[in-house]
Design a protein around this motif. Structure first.
Motif, PDB file in Angstrom:
ATOM      1  N   ILE A   1       6.332  -5.183 -98.783  1.00  0.00           N
ATOM      2  CA  ILE A   1       7.795  -5.115 -98.891  1.00  0.00           C
ATOM      3  C   ILE A   1       8.298  -6.507 -99.263  1.00  0.00           C
ATOM      4  N   GLU A   2       8.979  -6.591-100.394  1.00  0.00           N
ATOM      5  CA  GLU A   2       9.508  -7.873-100.853  1.00  0.00           C
ATOM      6  C   GLU A   2      11.012  -7.861-100.689  1.00  0.00           C
ATOM      7  N   ASN A   3      11.504  -8.792 -99.905  1.00  0.00           N
ATOM      8  CA  ASN A   3      12.940  -8.853 -99.650  1.00  0.00           C
ATOM      9  C   ASN A   3      13.523 -10.090-100.316  1.00  0.00           C
ATOM     10  N   PHE A   4      14.344  -9.860-101.344  1.00  0.00           N
ATOM     11  CA  PHE A   4      14.943 -10.977-102.077  1.00  0.00           C
ATOM     12  C   PHE A   4      16.402 -11.210-101.696  1.00  0.00           C
ATOM     13  N   VAL A   5      16.836 -10.581-100.608  1.00  0.00           N
ATOM     14  CA  VAL A   5      18.222 -10.786-100.178  1.00  0.00           C
ATOM     15  C   VAL A   5      18.240 -11.999 -99.255  1.00  0.00           C
ATOM     16  N   SER A   6      18.528 -13.169 -99.851  1.00  0.00           N
ATOM     17  CA  SER A   6      18.523 -14.378 -99.035  1.00  0.00           C
ATOM     18  C   SER A   6      19.940 -14.885 -98.804  1.00  0.00           C
ATOM     19  N   HIS A   7      20.821 -14.523 -99.713  1.00  0.00           N
ATOM     20  CA  HIS A   7      22.231 -14.896 -99.614  1.00  0.00           C
ATOM     21  C   HIS A   7      22.821 -14.245 -98.364  1.00  0.00           C
ATOM     22  N   ASN A   8      23.528 -14.999 -97.541  1.00  0.00           N
ATOM     23  CA  ASN A   8      24.113 -14.402 -96.338  1.00  0.00           C
ATOM     24  C   ASN A   8      25.232 -13.441 -96.697  1.00  0.00           C
ATOM     25  N   VAL A   9      25.027 -12.176 -96.441  1.00  0.00           N
ATOM     26  CA  VAL A   9      26.038 -11.169 -96.761  1.00  0.00           C
ATOM     27  C   VAL A   9      26.742 -10.761 -95.464  1.00  0.00           C
ATOM     28  N   ILE A  10      27.969 -11.231 -95.307  1.00  0.00           N
ATOM     29  CA  ILE A  10      28.767 -10.865 -94.143  1.00  0.00           C
ATOM     30  C   ILE A  10      29.721  -9.746 -94.566  1.00  0.00           C
ATOM     31  N   MET A  11      29.775  -8.695 -93.778  1.00  0.00           N
ATOM     32  CA  MET A  11      30.658  -7.582 -94.135  1.00  0.00           C
ATOM     33  C   MET A  11      31.128  -6.877 -92.869  1.00  0.00           C
ATOM     34  N   ALA A  12      32.152  -6.077 -93.019  1.00  0.00           N
ATOM     35  CA  ALA A  12      32.599  -5.231 -91.919  1.00  0.00           C
ATOM     36  C   ALA A  12      31.691  -4.011 -91.894  1.00  0.00           C
ATOM     37  N   GLY A  13      31.019  -3.801 -90.777  1.00  0.00           N
ATOM     38  CA  GLY A  13      30.096  -2.677 -90.766  1.00  0.00           C
ATOM     39  C   GLY A  13      29.665  -2.289 -89.375  1.00  0.00           C
ATOM     40  N   ASN A  14      28.894  -1.213 -89.329  1.00  0.00           N
ATOM     41  CA  ASN A  14      28.325  -0.739 -88.086  1.00  0.00           C
ATOM     42  C   ASN A  14      26.825  -1.004 -88.180  1.00  0.00           C
ATOM     43  N   ALA A  15      26.350  -1.940 -87.350  1.00  0.00           N
ATOM     44  CA  ALA A  15      24.974  -2.416 -87.482  1.00  0.00           C
ATOM     45  C   ALA A  15      23.947  -1.289 -87.391  1.00  0.00           C
ATOM     46  N   SER A  16      24.136  -0.352 -86.448  1.00  0.00           N
ATOM     47  CA  SER A  16      23.087   0.661 -86.302  1.00  0.00           C
ATOM     48  C   SER A  16      23.080   1.634 -87.470  1.00  0.00           C
ATOM     49  N   LEU A  17      24.251   1.922 -88.041  1.00  0.00           N
ATOM     50  CA  LEU A  17      24.274   2.784 -89.230  1.00  0.00           C
ATOM     51  C   LEU A  17      23.653   2.065 -90.424  1.00  0.00           C
ATOM     52  N   LEU A  18      23.943   0.786 -90.554  1.00  0.00           N
ATOM     53  CA  LEU A  18      23.371   0.027 -91.673  1.00  0.00           C
ATOM     54  C   LEU A  18      21.853  -0.062 -91.525  1.00  0.00           C
TER      55      LEU A  18
END
Length: 157
Positions: A32-49
């Protein structure tokens, strides 16, 4: 139905899910390669995400037959963020793509039952994404494998 949302770090959520799934993926020869390094802050529900990425990665591990799962940040602005999750497996016949997100829809009824799938994974994913003001689409890449494009609204409305 509204869900409780707070400011969450999507990057951390993805990192946690990937770390969690890394071992089971490795037992099937999948990296599994994860290239999401930029901090993405958003309004969300952690368990659903978490459920969104857990389900997509689990599906790729069980069904793709590939050796790689890749997560990338496609775009981010003040309003929305677009994430791509792809695998290099066998893809999905085009006639199935429009129905992938339906409840209980299975491409191969025998195989997925043996793999223990409920057929609910992608409908849960789609609903969770919609609850975050976004959308999800699936396409087969020309190199083979499935590509999911996930858009989330970063704002709570």
């Amino acid at each position: 139905a509204s869900i409780l949302k707070e400011l969450v770090n999507l990057t951390d959520i993805i990192n946690d899910v990937v770390e969690d799934r890394q071992i089971i993926a490795a037992t099937k020869g999948i990296g599994i390669e994860n290239f999401v390094s930029h901090n993405v802050i958003m309004a969300g529900n952690a368990s659903l995400l978490e459920a969104v990425f857990n389900n997509l990665i689990d599906n790729a591990i069980v069904y793709s037959g590939g050796t790689r799962i890749k997560i990338e940040l496609i775009s981010i602005d003040n309003d929305k963020v677009v994430i791509a999750l792809s695998d290099n497996g066998c893809g999905v016949p085009p006639e199935h793509l429009p129905r992938l997100f339906e409840r209980f829809y299975r491409i191969d009824k025998g195989r997925s039952r043996a793999a223990g799938g409920t057929g609910l994974g992608l409908s849960i994913v789609k609903n969770a994404v919609i609850l975050h003001g976004g959308g999800i689409s699936a396409e087969t890449q020309c190199s083979g494998g499935l590509l999911f494009k996930i858009t989330f609204s970063r704002n709570s409305k």
